[in-house]
Design an enzyme around this catalytic site. Structure first.
Site, PDB file in Angstrom:
ATOM      1  N   SER A  97       0.858  -1.182   0.000  1.00 24.59           N
ATOM      2  CA  SER A  97       0.000   0.000   0.000  1.00 24.59           C
ATOM      3  C   SER A  97       0.894   1.233   0.000  1.00 24.59           C
ATOM      4  O   SER A  97       2.012   1.203   0.523  1.00 24.59           O
ATOM      5  CB  SER A  97      -0.917   0.027   1.236  1.00 24.59           C
ATOM      6  OG  SER A  97      -1.902   1.044   1.126  1.00 24.59           O
ATOM      7  N   SER A  98       0.397   2.298  -0.622  1.00 26.63           N
ATOM      8  CA  SER A  98       1.211   3.508  -0.710  1.00 26.63           C
ATOM      9  C   SER A  98       0.331   4.724  -0.902  1.00 26.63           C
ATOM     10  O   SER A  98      -0.858   4.620  -1.217  1.00 26.63           O
ATOM     11  CB  SER A  98       2.215   3.405  -1.869  1.00 26.63           C
ATOM     12  OG  SER A  98       1.531   3.409  -3.111  1.00 26.63           O
ATOM     13  N   SER A  99       0.943   5.886  -0.729  1.00 26.58           N
ATOM     14  CA  SER A  99       0.332   7.154  -1.104  1.00 26.58           C
ATOM     15  C   SER A  99       0.919   7.530  -2.466  1.00 26.58           C
ATOM     16  O   SER A  99       2.093   7.855  -2.576  1.00 26.58           O
ATOM     17  CB  SER A  99       0.648   8.239  -0.066  1.00 26.58           C
ATOM     18  OG  SER A  99       0.124   9.488  -0.476  1.00 26.58           O
TER      19      SER A  99
END
Length: 375
Positions: A97-99
């Protein structure tokens, strides 16, 4: 610099780069504080590491704040469960998961072409930053966002609440959309997908748009923009080589034990591995021919390199190596993977090797079809 100044500077840079083109999205980018969605910190890559190692960057100091307002993607979870606060030192696990970099997020939102009153389905809440931008632009009551990971959604819920946004938050498989809030005027995915699900088409109004990154297990991908009419979505690709982490249910299976690749005879290959795998569009075309194939590079005992395509499901494989100026291939299993790839790539070249921006994509009852213009 304070976060307001950093935010204003980011908006200026994104405007100059052409990612922000309209006043309403500039206002959203100026209003939504990205750092609030990164309060748990993020991971940074350990320089020079291969395979990639990550170390946590905790939140709170000026250096962290400044990095929140760079136009960078920031990893916020690895291995499906591990967040920066869980790690002391370094860790070698895959990001999950990431921004996403703000420039890409806002470019996609601009391409979505929303209008006042539109209802939007977002697939992949992530940190909640893009959700907040949509809420600011349209109103939270017009936004439904789906996230498969309950822990990721919990953190996004808290961050959205801190910023005063309360969209409909759904924990579940976004590939199924979310029927109770349908129909939607716009559907947007912030994860990569192998195929655009029929549920998205069904839940998007006639005349509505779907924006999603179509990828494959060879990891060549492109942003598709489709319009829904008569139960079918048609469109094309926007270009730029955009990529996202694949949706978790679209991740490739584990490779397991490799087949006996000495069991097949070598023959000359019409195309060398690098001609296909090192070219973004050619690799995308190869995915169309071998949609379940994965790619690995092997170093043999004599130091030579082999490029291997492997379909775990049916056991088909192809192994390519260089012999001087020649390329040789061995193939095994029920399908001739490299033959199929060569046929597709050679046909694409014969049609003038059109770029992905000229490809077409159609999604309907018969599934997904991607084509390119022929001569």
């Amino acid at each position: 610099m304070k976060d307001e100044e950093l935010r204003a500077d980011l908006v200026r840079r994104l405007t100059e780069a052409g990612h922000l083109r309209t006043a309403r999205w500039r206002a959203a980018a100026e209003a939504v504080p990205r750092h609030e969605f990164l309060r748990g910190g993020f991971f940074e890559r350990v320089p020079g590491s291969w395979p990639t190692w990550w170390r946590p960057v905790p939140s709170g100091d000026d250096a962290w704040l400044e990095r929140c307002y760079r136009d960078d993607s920031l990893v916020t979870q690895v291995a499906g469960t591990i967040v920066p606060a869980d790690v002391r030192g370094e860790i070698c696990r895959a990001p999950t998961s990431s921004s996403t970099m703000p420039g890409l997020v806002l470019h996609m939102l601009e391409e979505l072409q929303v209008a006042d009153g539109h209802r939007v389905l977002e697939i992949g809440t992530g940190t909640g930053y893009s959700t907040a931008l949509l809420c600011h632009r349209l109103g939270a009551d017009r936004v439904t966002t789906v996230e498969v990971d309950p822990d990721v959604m919990t953190r996004a819920r808290v961050a959205l609440g801190r910023c005063g946004y309360a969209p409909r938050l759904v924990v579940g498989d976004g590939l199924a959309g979310y029927g109770p809030s349908a129909p939607y005027d716009r559907t947007i995915a912030t994860c990569g997908i192998l195929e655009v699900p029929g549920e998205w088409v069904e839940q998007t109004r006639p005349g509505g748009r779907i924006l999603a990154t179509v990828s494959g297990w060879l990891y060549a991908s492109e942003l598709a923009c489709l319009t829904v009419e008569g139960g079918v979505a048609r469109g094309g690709f926007l270009g730029g080589g955009i990529s996202f982490m694949l949706a978790r249910t679209h991740q490739p299976p584990a490779l397991g034990c490799l087949p006996d690749m000495e069991s097949a005879d070598e023959s000359p290959a019409r195309l060398a591995a690098h001609e296909v795998l090192d070219d973004w569009t050619a690799r995308f075309v190869a995915q169309l021919a071998a949609p379940r194939a994965q790619h690995i590079s092997l170093t043999c005992e004599d130091g030579s390199a082999e490029e291997v395509l492997l379909d775990v499901a049916d056991g088909s494989w192809a192994a390519l190596r260089k012999d001087g100026e020649r390329s040789l291939v061995r193939q095994g299993g029920p399908a001739r993977l490299w033959d199929a790839v060569e046929e597709h790539v050679r046909r694409w070249r014969a049609d003038g090797a059109p770029p992905l921006e000229r490809f077409s994509i159609t999604v309907g009852p018969g599934g997904q079809r991607v084509t390119w213009p022929t001569k």
